[in-house]
Design an enzyme around this catalytic site. Structure first.
Site, PDB file in Angstrom:
ATOM      1  N   ASP A 106       0.860  -1.178   0.000  1.00  0.00           N
ATOM      2  CA  ASP A 106       0.000   0.000   0.000  1.00  0.00           C
ATOM      3  C   ASP A 106       0.896   1.227   0.000  1.00  0.00           C
ATOM      4  O   ASP A 106       1.978   1.219   0.572  1.00  0.00           O
ATOM      5  CB  ASP A 106      -0.900  -0.028   1.236  1.00  0.00           C
ATOM      6  CG  ASP A 106      -2.009   0.997   1.173  1.00  0.00           C
ATOM      7  OD1 ASP A 106      -2.109   1.694   0.150  1.00  0.00           O
ATOM      8  OD2 ASP A 106      -2.778   1.092   2.142  1.00  0.00           O
ATOM      9  N   SER A 107       0.447   2.299  -0.608  1.00  0.00           N
ATOM     10  CA  SER A 107       1.317   3.455  -0.880  1.00  0.00           C
ATOM     11  C   SER A 107       1.596   4.335   0.327  1.00  0.00           C
ATOM     12  O   SER A 107       2.493   5.162   0.301  1.00  0.00           O
ATOM     13  CB  SER A 107       0.684   4.329  -1.958  1.00  0.00           C
ATOM     14  OG  SER A 107      -0.479   4.955  -1.445  1.00  0.00           O
ATOM     15  N   GLY A 143      -0.992   6.174   1.416  1.00  0.00           N
ATOM     16  CA  GLY A 143      -2.074   7.154   1.294  1.00  0.00           C
ATOM     17  C   GLY A 143      -3.123   7.033   2.383  1.00  0.00           C
ATOM     18  O   GLY A 143      -3.626   8.037   2.898  1.00  0.00           O
ATOM     19  N   PHE A 144      -3.456   5.784   2.772  1.00  0.00           N
ATOM     20  CA  PHE A 144      -4.478   5.614   3.804  1.00  0.00           C
ATOM     21  C   PHE A 144      -3.961   6.107   5.155  1.00  0.00           C
ATOM     22  O   PHE A 144      -4.728   6.621   5.964  1.00  0.00           O
ATOM     23  CB  PHE A 144      -4.917   4.156   3.915  1.00  0.00           C
ATOM     24  CG  PHE A 144      -6.020   3.954   4.922  1.00  0.00           C
ATOM     25  CD1 PHE A 144      -7.314   4.347   4.632  1.00  0.00           C
ATOM     26  CD2 PHE A 144      -5.761   3.405   6.174  1.00  0.00           C
ATOM     27  CE1 PHE A 144      -8.339   4.191   5.564  1.00  0.00           C
ATOM     28  CE2 PHE A 144      -6.766   3.241   7.108  1.00  0.00           C
ATOM     29  CZ  PHE A 144      -8.060   3.636   6.800  1.00  0.00           C
ATOM     30  N   ASP A 174      -2.101   8.429  -3.157  1.00  0.00           N
ATOM     31  CA  ASP A 174      -3.372   9.130  -3.323  1.00  0.00           C
ATOM     32  C   ASP A 174      -3.793   9.746  -2.006  1.00  0.00           C
ATOM     33  O   ASP A 174      -3.184   9.503  -0.971  1.00  0.00           O
ATOM     34  CB  ASP A 174      -4.456   8.158  -3.797  1.00  0.00           C
ATOM     35  CG  ASP A 174      -4.803   7.114  -2.739  1.00  0.00           C
ATOM     36  OD1 ASP A 174      -3.882   6.688  -2.006  1.00  0.00           O
ATOM     37  OD2 ASP A 174      -5.978   6.721  -2.635  1.00  0.00           O
ATOM     38  N   GLN A 197     -10.860   7.332  -6.562  1.00  0.00           N
ATOM     39  CA  GLN A 197     -11.408   7.991  -5.371  1.00  0.00           C
ATOM     40  C   GLN A 197     -12.648   8.791  -5.769  1.00  0.00           C
ATOM     41  O   GLN A 197     -13.000   8.867  -6.938  1.00  0.00           O
ATOM     42  CB  GLN A 197     -10.353   8.891  -4.729  1.00  0.00           C
ATOM     43  CG  GLN A 197      -9.189   8.155  -4.075  1.00  0.00           C
ATOM     44  CD  GLN A 197      -9.555   7.447  -2.787  1.00  0.00           C
ATOM     45  OE1 GLN A 197     -10.699   7.521  -2.297  1.00  0.00           O
ATOM     46  NE2 GLN A 197      -8.594   6.750  -2.200  1.00  0.00           N
ATOM     47  N   GLY A 219     -11.053   4.453  -0.605  1.00  0.00           N
ATOM     48  CA  GLY A 219     -11.931   5.392   0.076  1.00  0.00           C
ATOM     49  C   GLY A 219     -13.308   4.857   0.394  1.00  0.00           C
ATOM     50  O   GLY A 219     -14.241   5.635   0.598  1.00  0.00           O
ATOM     51  N   ASP A 226      -8.561  -6.983   0.463  1.00  0.00           N
ATOM     52  CA  ASP A 226      -7.720  -7.107   1.656  1.00  0.00           C
ATOM     53  C   ASP A 226      -8.488  -6.507   2.823  1.00  0.00           C
ATOM     54  O   ASP A 226      -9.338  -5.635   2.640  1.00  0.00           O
ATOM     55  CB  ASP A 226      -6.390  -6.363   1.489  1.00  0.00           C
ATOM     56  CG  ASP A 226      -6.521  -4.874   1.787  1.00  0.00           C
ATOM     57  OD1 ASP A 226      -6.128  -4.451   2.890  1.00  0.00           O
ATOM     58  OD2 ASP A 226      -7.037  -4.126   0.922  1.00  0.00           O
ATOM     59  N   CYS A 255     -12.988 -28.224   9.333  1.00  0.00           N
ATOM     60  CA  CYS A 255     -12.025 -27.198   8.920  1.00  0.00           C
ATOM     61  C   CYS A 255     -10.623 -27.803   8.936  1.00  0.00           C
ATOM     62  O   CYS A 255     -10.254 -28.520   9.864  1.00  0.00           O
ATOM     63  CB  CYS A 255     -12.099 -25.994   9.854  1.00  0.00           C
ATOM     64  SG  CYS A 255     -10.846 -24.723   9.534  1.00  0.00           S
ATOM     65  N   CYS A 264      -7.719 -26.057   9.040  1.00  0.00           N
ATOM     66  CA  CYS A 264      -6.689 -25.128   9.519  1.00  0.00           C
ATOM     67  C   CYS A 264      -5.884 -25.763  10.651  1.00  0.00           C
ATOM     68  O   CYS A 264      -6.326 -26.733  11.272  1.00  0.00           O
ATOM     69  CB  CYS A 264      -7.320 -23.816   9.975  1.00  0.00           C
ATOM     70  SG  CYS A 264      -8.007 -23.859  11.654  1.00  0.00           S
ATOM     71  N   CYS A 286      -7.967 -26.109  14.004  1.00  0.00           N
ATOM     72  CA  CYS A 286      -9.071 -27.074  14.030  1.00  0.00           C
ATOM     73  C   CYS A 286      -8.605 -28.520  13.884  1.00  0.00           C
ATOM     74  O   CYS A 286      -9.295 -29.447  14.332  1.00  0.00           O
ATOM     75  CB  CYS A 286     -10.085 -26.739  12.933  1.00  0.00           C
ATOM     76  SG  CYS A 286     -11.001 -25.218  13.248  1.00  0.00           S
ATOM     77  N   HIS A 290      -6.849 -19.628  12.039  1.00  0.00           N
ATOM     78  CA  HIS A 290      -8.167 -20.128  11.626  1.00  0.00           C
ATOM     79  C   HIS A 290      -8.890 -19.111  10.752  1.00  0.00           C
ATOM     80  O   HIS A 290      -9.423 -19.461   9.686  1.00  0.00           O
ATOM     81  CB  HIS A 290      -9.045 -20.449  12.837  1.00  0.00           C
ATOM     82  CG  HIS A 290     -10.469 -20.716  12.452  1.00  0.00           C
ATOM     83  ND1 HIS A 290     -10.908 -21.932  11.967  1.00  0.00           N
ATOM     84  CD2 HIS A 290     -11.556 -19.888  12.397  1.00  0.00           C
ATOM     85  CE1 HIS A 290     -12.188 -21.860  11.655  1.00  0.00           C
ATOM     86  NE2 HIS A 290     -12.610 -20.625  11.909  1.00  0.00           N
TER      87      HIS A 290
END
Length: 378
Positions: A89-90, A92-93, A143, A194, A221, A271, A309, A311, A314, A340
């Protein structure tokens, strides 16, 4: 690089070829902000729970340990011993989330480190340089993530600046990928759409960035304060104006239901920190709703978190034991819960891809939503 294999309505089944391997889409990227999944999850664990893509954060790695250090150590893949794709991720967030510590100008953003308060400047060129040092598979354009309910005039000006920043990102990335000392000279660049909850601004921005021929496109956004209905509406309005032959990434989203709705509307990449964050607090996803292991009813429960499951948690441990670990604040409890939840998400994406391959996504979605909506704490 992106090959569409099958389509059901707007839902897409594809393959995205990168220098670090082929990504089967739709895909959920496991979030390792500082080059590790919170909850003591190792790279070997990621391999065992069917992770395709790991996501790390430019700002956090720039602050600690420093992108120059990671470059000296051979890049992020070598640093964390992971040979599959990584998206960075850049930053920006983080500019959005550090609202009280930053000042946005045309050249970039001035802000203070949340670690030690030191002054930092990050603009499009700096973000690209940091991500090049990290040598991720996919870099995100720098951004501004404007608040979803921001004034229309502010959002319009912000989007125009983000477009200008994208032009600078593309130019800088092109230059960096030609340098001899660049670790990954095949680094890909995704643009970010955006426009907050203003559909017309979103659509116009999508048209403009589509013409710039990037390697992929993200919708940013969202999931920052608007309702689910508003988010789904914006996705429906925006996706048709992004290139059909490029992957579309919905940033920071979301719950299993959000992902199913996103796939139906044409999203390829997802994500979210939910599975790891909720796992660390004993909140677990199952095909029959969420459960909270801190509840006393699980004190003597010898069942796994979910029957059937596969995992690591489990396959071997009971709800009662994992609950004990959480109550005793033993790190193993947190680790097993995170494993899990991430496994649940990754397997759900495999199920989605299988349903799309068979032309049965609509029925799969209906069945999955009915299951996870049954309620909690069975």
């Amino acid at each position: 690089m992106f090959r569409l294999l099958k389509q059901e309505g707007r839902a897409k089944r594809g393959e995205f070829t990168t220098v670090h391997g082929v990504i089967q889409t739709p895909v959920f990227m496991n979030v390792g902000t500082a080059a590790a999944i919170k909850g003591a999850v190792s790279t070997e664990d990621l391999e065992q729970i069917h992770t395709q893509v790991e996501l790390s954060n430019t700002y956090h790695l720039h602050v600690r340990p420093g992108d120059q250090i990671i470059k000296q150590l051979g890049g992020l893949h070598k640093f964390m011993s992971w040979d599959k794709p990584i998206l960075t991720d850049s930053g920006g967030f983080q500019v959005f989330s550090l609202a009280g510590l930053r000042k946005i100008k045309e050249e970039g953003v001035y802000f203070n480190s949340h670690i030690d308060g030191r002054k930092i400047f990050m603009g499009p060129e700096e973000s690209m340089q940091i991500q090049s040092n990290l040598a991720s598979t996919i870099a995100m354009a720098f951004d501004e993530c404007a608040p979803s309910k921001a004034d229309r005039s502010y959002v319009q000006a912000s989007v125009e600046r983000t477009t200008r920043w994208l032009e600078r990102c593309k130019k800088e990335m092109r230059c960096l990928n030609t340098l001899e000392d660049t670790i990954n000279r095949n680094q890909l660049l995704f643009a970010i759409n955006q426009g907050a909850v203003y559909a017309d601004i979103r659509v116009e921005h999508a048209k403009r960035i589509a013409d710039m021929e990037l390697d992929g496109y993200a919708i940013g956004g969202l999931a920052v304060g608007e309702s689910h209905e508003e988010m789904y509406y914006i996705i429906e309005e925006t996706v048709p104006y992004l290139p059909a032959d490029k992957p579309v990434y919905l940033m920071g989203v979301g719950t299993p239901a959000n992902i199913l709705e996103g796939v139906e509307r044409g999203i390829d990449f997802f994500d979210c920190v939910y599975p790891s964050r909720n796992g660390r607090h004993g909140h677990l996803y199952t095909n029959h709703g969420k459960i909270n292991l801190f509840n006393a009813k699980y004190e003597l429960d010898e069942r796994p978190i979910e029957e059937g499951c596969g995992c690591p948690a489990c396959r071997r441990y009971s709800r009662a034991y994992i609950r004990h670990l959480l109550k005793a604040k033993e790190m193993l409890g947190m680790r097993l819960c995170v494993l899990h939840n991430l496994y649940f998400y990754n397997i759900m994406m495999e199920e989605i891809r299988d349903a799309l391959d068979k032309g049965e996504f609509a029925s799969y979605k209906k069945q999955k939503l009915a299951g996870i909506a049954q309620g909690t704490d069975r």
